[in-house]
Design an enzyme around this catalytic site. Sequence first.
Site, PDB file in Angstrom:
ATOM      1  CB  SER A  68      48.178  94.716  18.494  1.00  0.00           C
ATOM      2  OG  SER A  68      49.466  94.227  18.241  1.00  0.00           O
TER       3      SER A  68
ATOM      4  CE  LYS B 215      37.475  89.390  11.630  1.00  0.00           C
ATOM      5  NZ  LYS B 215      38.515  89.006  10.716  1.00  0.00           N
TER       6      LYS B 215
HETATM    7  P1  NAD Z   1      48.740  90.093  20.693  1.00  0.00           P
HETATM    8  O1  NAD Z   1      49.484  88.813  20.650  1.00  0.00           O
HETATM    9  O2  NAD Z   1      49.366  91.342  20.183  1.00  0.00           O
HETATM   10  O3  NAD Z   1      48.256  90.377  22.180  1.00  0.00           O
HETATM   11  C1  NAD Z   1      47.798  89.392  23.049  1.00  0.00           C
HETATM   12  C2  NAD Z   1      48.370  89.734  24.418  1.00  0.00           C
HETATM   13  O4  NAD Z   1      47.732  88.919  25.388  1.00  0.00           O
HETATM   14  C3  NAD Z   1      49.887  89.465  24.532  1.00  0.00           C
HETATM   15  O5  NAD Z   1      50.506  90.634  25.037  1.00  0.00           O
HETATM   16  C4  NAD Z   1      49.970  88.331  25.538  1.00  0.00           C
HETATM   17  O6  NAD Z   1      51.141  88.375  26.349  1.00  0.00           O
HETATM   18  C5  NAD Z   1      48.726  88.603  26.367  1.00  0.00           C
HETATM   19  N1  NAD Z   1      48.273  87.459  27.165  1.00  0.00           N
HETATM   20  C6  NAD Z   1      48.138  86.157  26.781  1.00  0.00           C
HETATM   21  N2  NAD Z   1      47.715  85.409  27.824  1.00  0.00           N
HETATM   22  C7  NAD Z   1      47.583  86.256  28.882  1.00  0.00           C
HETATM   23  C8  NAD Z   1      47.198  86.077  30.232  1.00  0.00           C
HETATM   24  N3  NAD Z   1      46.862  84.873  30.695  1.00  0.00           N
HETATM   25  N4  NAD Z   1      47.172  87.154  31.037  1.00  0.00           N
HETATM   26  C9  NAD Z   1      47.504  88.389  30.583  1.00  0.00           C
HETATM   27  N5  NAD Z   1      47.892  88.620  29.306  1.00  0.00           N
HETATM   28  C10 NAD Z   1      47.929  87.565  28.467  1.00  0.00           C
HETATM   29  O7  NAD Z   1      47.359  89.818  19.906  1.00  0.00           O
HETATM   30  P2  NAD Z   1      46.412  90.901  19.201  1.00  0.00           P
HETATM   31  O8  NAD Z   1      46.934  91.189  17.846  1.00  0.00           O
HETATM   32  O9  NAD Z   1      46.135  92.015  20.126  1.00  0.00           O
HETATM   33  O10 NAD Z   1      45.092  90.018  18.981  1.00  0.00           O
HETATM   34  C11 NAD Z   1      44.181  89.724  20.026  1.00  0.00           C
HETATM   35  C12 NAD Z   1      42.927  89.113  19.360  1.00  0.00           C
HETATM   36  O11 NAD Z   1      42.317  90.117  18.540  1.00  0.00           O
HETATM   37  C13 NAD Z   1      43.245  87.948  18.436  1.00  0.00           C
HETATM   38  O12 NAD Z   1      42.223  86.987  18.494  1.00  0.00           O
HETATM   39  C14 NAD Z   1      43.277  88.590  17.050  1.00  0.00           C
HETATM   40  O13 NAD Z   1      42.979  87.689  16.015  1.00  0.00           O
HETATM   41  C15 NAD Z   1      42.185  89.647  17.198  1.00  0.00           C
HETATM   42  N6  NAD Z   1      42.334  90.786  16.283  1.00  0.00           N
HETATM   43  C16 NAD Z   1      43.510  91.480  16.244  1.00  0.00           C
HETATM   44  C17 NAD Z   1      43.610  92.579  15.389  1.00  0.00           C
HETATM   45  C18 NAD Z   1      44.874  93.415  15.316  1.00  0.00           C
HETATM   46  O14 NAD Z   1      44.944  94.330  14.504  1.00  0.00           O
HETATM   47  N7  NAD Z   1      45.893  93.179  16.119  1.00  0.00           N
HETATM   48  C19 NAD Z   1      42.518  92.937  14.574  1.00  0.00           C
HETATM   49  C20 NAD Z   1      41.330  92.196  14.659  1.00  0.00           C
HETATM   50  C21 NAD Z   1      41.247  91.111  15.528  1.00  0.00           C
HETATM   51  O1  KPL Z   2      41.047  89.058   8.755  1.00  0.00           O
HETATM   52  C1  KPL Z   2      41.985  88.865   8.000  1.00  0.00           C
HETATM   53  C2  KPL Z   2      43.200  88.250   8.590  1.00  0.00           C
HETATM   54  O2  KPL Z   2      44.283  88.432   8.061  1.00  0.00           O
HETATM   55  O3  KPL Z   2      43.045  87.565   9.635  1.00  0.00           O
HETATM   56  C3  KPL Z   2      41.867  89.182   6.531  1.00  0.00           C
HETATM   57  C4  KPL Z   2      40.464  89.665   6.250  1.00  0.00           C
HETATM   58  C5  KPL Z   2      42.171  87.954   5.711  1.00  0.00           C
HETATM   59  C6  KPL Z   2      42.759  90.329   6.127  1.00  0.00           C
HETATM   60  O4  KPL Z   2      44.108  90.016   6.076  1.00  0.00           O
END
Ligand code: NAD
Ligand code: KPL
Length: 301
Positions: free
Chosen positions: A9, A182
């Site tokens: 994502s 956070k």
């Molecule tokens: P996700 O699971 O959607 O995407 C992670 C991607 O990384 C997957 O497609 C996976 O196949 C790939 N991946 C894993 N290991 C790999 C490797 N060795 N080589 C290549 N690709 C690899 O996760 P996300 O939702 O995008 O979240 C990523 C980080 O961002 C997390 O720590 C999450 O907490 C943080 N985050 C996400 C959001 C959000 O809205 N999605 C918002 C804030 C923070």
């Molecule tokens: O960051 C969040 C999470 O879900 O990881 C909060 C702030 C709790 C919002 O859902």
Amino acid sequence: MLHIIGAGSLGLLWAARLQLGGIESRLILRNSNRLDQWQRNSGMLAFNDGATVHNLQLEAETPDANEPIHQLVVATKAYAALPAVESLRQRLQPGAELLLLQNGLGAQQAIADAFPECRVYCISVTDGAWRPNEHELIWAGRGHNTVGPLHPDTPPPEWLSSLPDSISTSWQADILPVLWRKLAVNCAINPFTLIFDCRNGEVPERADGWLDQCIAELQQLLSLQGFDADLAEQVHAVILATANNSSSTRQDLHARRRTELDYILGYACRSAHNAGLPTPALDHLLAQAQDTLRQQQLPAD
Ligand code: NAD
Ligand code: KPL
């Protein structure tokens, strides 16, 4: 050229906004199977930015491509971040800049330790993005990126100021307090939503006094790190603002994905123990959350 490892994502959200802003980037997928899968749909992504659906063709490659890497956005989950950067070790140039988007703490330091010749930047991201399927991305919540160096005195990367306006960023020379705050908020909300399988807004009623005890312990932990923000106020403000949301941890549970619990509450409990701070309410919360994961046959770390 910015490289992005992790086409989930957030990685796709970065790639889509960079392309729309005219900045060249390349996605790095895990292996040739993933690349074939991606190319079967001609590398197309339908990016819904909330107002418009943009049909974009995104360039992708595998870790063993030849091009040297100078700037890398690491967009995997926390537990996958170090192995992902390791897979690019041969391509990372001395002084390469690593931008780490992971939630929680622990992965950032592990990467900085393993790659001392790189410049490590951490980002606290408040955007929300999700994928209904592999070739569609929905930018559900427009947020902000607070960027700062893991090691103080590292200057901002030059290209930070030329990112498109759609990637809202600000520089924070002292990023650790932002990440810790956070982390503390996530510790007070996410594990309860896992245990009680509830939305964020239900946590105060379901957890009751246990939540207050956890917040008090987290406040002490923050003080030990030298930060004195009023955590109770912040936790309740986030609960109110996101009352109807499923936390990221509960979403992982429902999708049967590994959670980032160990990089959120696990990290907080380990830090408290290392500092000799007793945290019985948080320890109990961690044990209960791990039990819930085991009962669901999901990894407890
Ligand atoms: P996700 O699971 O959607 O995407 C992670 C991607 O990384 C997957 O497609 C996976 O196949 C790939 N991946 C894993 N290991 C790999 C490797 N060795 N080589 C290549 N690709 C690899 O996760 P996300 O939702 O995008 O979240 C990523 C980080 O961002 C997390 O720590 C999450 O907490 C943080 N985050 C996400 C959001 C959000 O809205 N999605 C918002 C804030 C923070
Ligand atoms: O960051 C969040 C999470 O879900 O990881 C909060 C702030 C709790 C919002 O859902």
